[in-house]
Design an enzyme around this catalytic site. Structure first.
Site, PDB file in Angstrom:
ATOM      1  CE  LYS A   1      -2.034   3.027   1.960  1.00 32.10           C
ATOM      2  NZ  LYS A   1      -1.830   4.425   1.571  1.00 32.10           N
TER       3      LYS A   1
ATOM      4  CD  GLU B   1      12.538   0.277  10.063  1.00 29.06           C
ATOM      5  OE1 GLU B   1      13.179   1.164  10.649  1.00 29.06           O
ATOM      6  OE2 GLU B   1      12.874  -0.912  10.055  1.00 29.06           O
TER       7      GLU B   1
ATOM      8  CB  CYS C   1      12.960   8.823   8.472  1.00 23.62           C
ATOM      9  SG  CYS C   1      13.989   7.774   7.463  1.00 23.62           S
TER      10      CYS C   1
ATOM     11  CD  GLU D   1       9.800  12.813  11.433  1.00 26.44           C
ATOM     12  OE1 GLU D   1       8.638  12.413  11.553  1.00 26.44           O
ATOM     13  OE2 GLU D   1      10.713  12.124  10.958  1.00 26.44           O
TER      14      GLU D   1
HETATM   15  P1  NAD Z   1       2.228   8.573   7.441  1.00 26.13           P
HETATM   16  O1  NAD Z   1       2.398   7.844   8.718  1.00 26.13           O
HETATM   17  O2  NAD Z   1       1.219   9.648   7.355  1.00 26.13           O
HETATM   18  O3  NAD Z   1       1.843   7.537   6.273  1.00 26.13           O
HETATM   19  C1  NAD Z   1       2.599   6.370   6.047  1.00 26.13           C
HETATM   20  C2  NAD Z   1       1.708   5.339   5.389  1.00 26.13           C
HETATM   21  O4  NAD Z   1       0.648   5.008   6.289  1.00 26.13           O
HETATM   22  C3  NAD Z   1       1.043   5.813   4.105  1.00 26.13           C
HETATM   23  O5  NAD Z   1       0.984   4.746   3.185  1.00 26.13           O
HETATM   24  C4  NAD Z   1      -0.343   6.200   4.562  1.00 26.13           C
HETATM   25  O6  NAD Z   1      -1.321   6.096   3.545  1.00 26.13           O
HETATM   26  C5  NAD Z   1      -0.605   5.185   5.655  1.00 26.13           C
HETATM   27  N1  NAD Z   1      -1.587   5.660   6.637  1.00 26.13           N
HETATM   28  C6  NAD Z   1      -1.821   6.939   7.009  1.00 26.13           C
HETATM   29  N2  NAD Z   1      -2.814   6.978   7.941  1.00 26.13           N
HETATM   30  C7  NAD Z   1      -3.202   5.699   8.152  1.00 26.13           C
HETATM   31  C8  NAD Z   1      -4.170   5.081   8.983  1.00 26.13           C
HETATM   32  N3  NAD Z   1      -4.966   5.798   9.779  1.00 26.13           N
HETATM   33  N4  NAD Z   1      -4.287   3.733   8.957  1.00 26.13           N
HETATM   34  C9  NAD Z   1      -3.500   2.996   8.148  1.00 26.13           C
HETATM   35  N5  NAD Z   1      -2.578   3.524   7.309  1.00 26.13           N
HETATM   36  C10 NAD Z   1      -2.416   4.857   7.327  1.00 26.13           C
HETATM   37  O7  NAD Z   1       3.684   9.066   7.046  1.00 26.13           O
HETATM   38  P2  NAD Z   1       4.104   9.924   5.771  1.00 26.13           P
HETATM   39  O8  NAD Z   1       3.617  11.319   5.994  1.00 26.13           O
HETATM   40  O9  NAD Z   1       3.727   9.223   4.526  1.00 26.13           O
HETATM   41  O10 NAD Z   1       5.709   9.859   5.870  1.00 26.13           O
HETATM   42  C11 NAD Z   1       6.419  10.644   6.738  1.00 26.13           C
HETATM   43  C12 NAD Z   1       6.794   9.894   7.984  1.00 26.13           C
HETATM   44  O11 NAD Z   1       7.490   8.702   7.645  1.00 26.13           O
HETATM   45  C13 NAD Z   1       7.749  10.674   8.852  1.00 26.13           C
HETATM   46  O12 NAD Z   1       7.376  10.574  10.203  1.00 26.13           O
HETATM   47  C14 NAD Z   1       9.091   9.972   8.627  1.00 26.13           C
HETATM   48  O13 NAD Z   1      10.022  10.122   9.632  1.00 26.13           O
HETATM   49  C15 NAD Z   1       8.672   8.573   8.445  1.00 26.13           C
HETATM   50  N6  NAD Z   1       9.720   7.803   7.752  1.00 26.13           N
HETATM   51  C16 NAD Z   1      10.465   6.893   8.473  1.00 26.13           C
HETATM   52  C17 NAD Z   1      11.492   6.183   7.857  1.00 26.13           C
HETATM   53  C18 NAD Z   1      12.316   5.149   8.609  1.00 26.13           C
HETATM   54  O14 NAD Z   1      12.910   4.289   7.993  1.00 26.13           O
HETATM   55  N7  NAD Z   1      12.367   5.208   9.921  1.00 26.13           N
HETATM   56  C19 NAD Z   1      11.760   6.376   6.511  1.00 26.13           C
HETATM   57  C20 NAD Z   1      10.990   7.308   5.823  1.00 26.13           C
HETATM   58  C21 NAD Z   1       9.963   8.009   6.449  1.00 26.13           C
END
Ligand code: NAD
Length: 500
Positions: A194, A270, A305, A403
């Site tokens: 997804k 992650e 991240c 963040e």
């Molecule tokens: P997000 O948590 O909003 O979304 C991540 C994924 O989760 C997306 O596919 C989104 O559609 C899904 N999602 C969102 N709400 C949901 C829900 N209620 N139920 C189920 N799925 C849901 O994150 P983002 O804005 O896409 O990405 C940014 C975040 O990702 C930052 O916090 C960043 O630090 C983190 N990140 C971490 C790493 C790592 O390896 N640690 C790497 C890249 C990004």
């Protein structure tokens, strides 16, 4: 790749105009619309225009993809292939990704605003290499025989988990998807991916290339959609064995809840970070540190991240260091990501831009000296902002603790190693950190005490697929990359044979 890097801005704009991205979901080896027929718009952050209508996957679509993945797992069309055969298919897939660099890089840049040169040089090639690396590894992993003594044979073997749901963010769509897919498939699982709603397009092309390479239909499926719909449905599905999640900590916690309220599936998280770059008084190479610090917060417009978003500098070197950092941030060329001379593209969407600008205002209200941080080219319809440095901010301020996910550097001062180390660890996160010092013993001691999944010494953001990546504390659990990631997608089976 080198030919692509010679292309002009006009070449890429023309290619973008001619591009017709596929937005339908990919299930059971083919594209199909959502069962409801509904779509959502994918907009490019370069000017806010719509680039594709993407299938809006619902719980019913997720269920259909999980059923397909389950049956592909149960009949063994992928997991029962000889490891060498799976290897050849994944190697071919990696090659096809390389052959489609132009299309994939363009999709990545249009969808999330990455500078095109980086999409070509870094994102597509890293994803291809990740597939290649796990392909090469998968037929070289041996299982174990336990020291059980005469009369028994006790084997400890790895088995795939079953159906893996991968849920990924928008900041490195191809790279992070490949960190999950490659080890999951190499270990013999079937996968439903997804992608984030901002960045579905490259994953949908990646799925077609998997089929072309010979991955059997149903083994790798992509269901785009909204987090609260498709994401939640995958997290709650009773026949998914594991969720491999990268994204924000808040959504990560929801996946733990979904698992608890459904089948208790494994959840690997992650999540985010607020990574400190700790520059000690004896750092001899301030120009190198400044270069790394500026890139560490401006690369991918700070939407990383492990962005080094907290600069902690010893008072003895802080002024010189900061002036060098500002020299480097001033050199960033913010603009159209399709222009090969751009080094910093837009923020991914309006909502994230608003978040970044709000944090910049908050930093100023908290008494920081702000350098940069203006919104740029609003008339373009794109979401551009210049690098922002918030000097003299308190470690307790929200901008120094939360963040931001944008090119915003908080700058803090300390006196002596112990104070710097304590300040670096004053965070709920623990994804990455760096320490700059010329003293080897100090480097070892400080690296050992920094609570982070990756610690860099006299460098920042050095990375390769052979090194595990993941966090301590609120930054998550489990590790992407390296052979350790194969274990994340395998269960250990003990077989105890008595022949006494
Ligand atoms: P997000 O948590 O909003 O979304 C991540 C994924 O989760 C997306 O596919 C989104 O559609 C899904 N999602 C969102 N709400 C949901 C829900 N209620 N139920 C189920 N799925 C849901 O994150 P983002 O804005 O896409 O990405 C940014 C975040 O990702 C930052 O916090 C960043 O630090 C983190 N990140 C971490 C790493 C790592 O390896 N640690 C790497 C890249 C990004």
């Amino acid at each position: 790749m080198s030919e692509l890097l010679k292309r002009s801005h006009e070449d890429w704009v023309r290619a973008a105009k001619n591009s017709t991205p596929e937005g339908r979901m990919f299930v059971d080896g083919d594209y199909r619309p959502a069962l409801s027929g509904e779509t959502f718009e994918s907009r490019t952050p370069r000017d806010g225009s719509v680039i594709a209508e993407v299938a809006r996957g619902s719980a019913a679509d997720v269920d259909s993809a999980v059923r397909v993945a389950r049956s592909s797992f149960e009949d063994g069309r992928w997991r029962s292939l000889a490891p060498r055969a799976r290897k050849q298919i994944m190697l071919r897939w990696a090659e096809l990704v390389r052959e489609h660099t132009e299309e994939l890089a363009l999709l990545e840049t249009l969808d999330v605003g990455k500078p095109i040169a980086e999409s070509v040089r870094v994102d597509v090639s890293s994803a291809a290499f990740c597939l290649q690396w796990y392909a090469e590894a998968l037929d070289k992993i041996y299982d174990e025989v336990a020291p059980s003594g005469e009369g028994t044979l006790v084997t400890i073997t790895r088995e795939p988990l079953g159906v893996v749901g991968a849920v990924v963010p928008w900041n490195y769509p191809l790279i992070i998807a490949s960190w999950k897919l490659a080890p999951a498939l190499a270990a013999g699982n079937s996968v439903v991916l997804k992608p984030a709603e901002q960045s579905s397009l490259s994953a949908l092309l990646l799925a077609r290339l998997a089929i072309e390479a010979g991955v059997p239909a149903g083994v790798f499926n992509v269901v785009p959609g909204l987090g609260v719909e498709a994401g939640q449905a995958l997290g709650r599905h009773p026949d998914v064995d594991k969720i491999a999640f990268t994204g924000s900590g808040d959504v990560g916690k929801l996946f733990l809840q979904y698992a608890g309220e459904s089948n208790g599936k494994q959840v690997q998280l992650e999540a985010g970070g607020k990574s400190p770059q700790l520059v000690l008084a004896d750092s001899s190479n301030l120009p190198a540190a400044a270069e790394a610090i500026a890139w560490g917060i401006c690369y991918n417009a700070g939407q990383t991240c492990n962005a080094g978003s907290r600069l902690l500098a010893d008072r003895a070197v802080k002024d010189e260091l900061l002036s060098r950092v500002l020299d480097v941030t001033a050199r960033f060329v913010v603009g159209d990501p399709l222009d090969p001379t751009t080094t910093m593209g837009p923020i991914v969407d309006q909502r994230q831009l608003d978040t970044v600008l709000t944090y910049i205002d908050l930093g100023r209200e908290d008494g920081a000296d702000l350098i940069g941080g203006r919104r740029l080219n609003p008339d373009s319809g794109g979401y551009f902002v210049e690098p922002a440095v918030l000097d003299k901010i308190a470690n307790t301020s929200r901008v120094a603790q939360e963040e931001i996910f944008g090119p915003v550097l908080s700058v803090l001062e300390f006196d002596g190693v112990e104070e710097g180390l304590a300040m670096a660890n004053q965070t709920v996160y623990g994804l990455a950190a760096s320490v700059w010092t010329k003293d080897l013993a100090t480097a070892h001691r400080v690296a050992g005490k920094l609570r982070a999944g990756t610690v860099w010494v006299n460098t920042f953001d050095a990375t390769d697929v052979f090194a595990p990546f993941g966090g301590f504390k609120a930054s998550g659990s489990g590790r992407d990359k390296s052979l350790h990631a194969m274990d994340e997608y395998s269960a250990l089976k003990t077989t105890w044979i008595d022949f006494s």
